[in-house]
Design a protein around this motif. Structure first.
Motif, PDB file in Angstrom:
ATOM      1  N   ARG A  29       0.870  -1.169   0.000  1.00  0.00           N
ATOM      2  CA  ARG A  29       0.000   0.000   0.000  1.00  0.00           C
ATOM      3  C   ARG A  29       0.912   1.226   0.000  1.00  0.00           C
ATOM      4  N   GLY A  31       1.011   5.438  -0.334  1.00  0.00           N
ATOM      5  CA  GLY A  31       0.280   6.696  -0.327  1.00  0.00           C
ATOM      6  C   GLY A  31       0.688   7.592  -1.488  1.00  0.00           C
ATOM      7  N   THR A  98      -4.270  10.815   5.143  1.00  0.00           N
ATOM      8  CA  THR A  98      -3.713   9.657   4.455  1.00  0.00           C
ATOM      9  C   THR A  98      -2.835  10.139   3.312  1.00  0.00           C
ATOM     10  N   GLU A 101       1.317   6.538   3.468  1.00  0.00           N
ATOM     11  CA  GLU A 101       1.470   5.105   3.711  1.00  0.00           C
ATOM     12  C   GLU A 101       2.572   4.498   2.855  1.00  0.00           C
ATOM     13  N   LEU A 103       3.446   0.465   3.174  1.00  0.00           N
ATOM     14  CA  LEU A 103       3.534  -0.755   3.941  1.00  0.00           C
ATOM     15  C   LEU A 103       3.258  -1.993   3.132  1.00  0.00           C
TER      16      LEU A 103
END
Ligand SMILES: [Zn+2]
Length: 112
Positions: A29, A31, A98, A101, A103
């Protein structure tokens, strides 16, 4: 290249987690604020994993949009460009919700 170092970082973490098991796919994932080009990352991933134990392992990239909440007008907006301003009033009194990210969501371990 930015994506190449990210691909290397992912491969490193995947190897750690897999602990010698065969991994067929990795879901990550990322961002919007990370400024990652999915195509370039997939290409880098192939380069980094080619000829290693991770060769042929698929990289599934999920992109998370960048959203901010504004303390001035109380609205939550999605950013198209990585500049921290409110999409509603244009103010800069915002908090990034958000978009930062980066991860590894899951590993698909191959059954033997
Ligand atoms: Zn605002």
């Amino acid at each position: 290249m930015h994506e190449l170092s990210i691909a290397e970082a992912i491969a490193h973490k995947v190897r750690e987690r897999a602990a010698g098991r065969l991994v067929s796919a990795v879901a990550i994932r990322v961002g919007h604020f990370r400024q990652v080009v999915p195509d370039a990352l997939e290409f880098s991933w192939t380069m980094v994993t080619d000829g290693t134990g991770l060769e042929g392992c698929k990289l599934e990239i999920e992109q998370i949009p960048a959203t901010v909440s504004c303390r001035d007008c109380d609205s939550t907006t999605t950013l198209d460009i990585p500049i921290l301003v409110c999409g509603s009033c244009g103010g800069s009194n915002v908090t990034l919700l958000t978009g930062e990210e980066f991860l590894i969501v899951s590993l698909q371990i191959q059954e033997v």
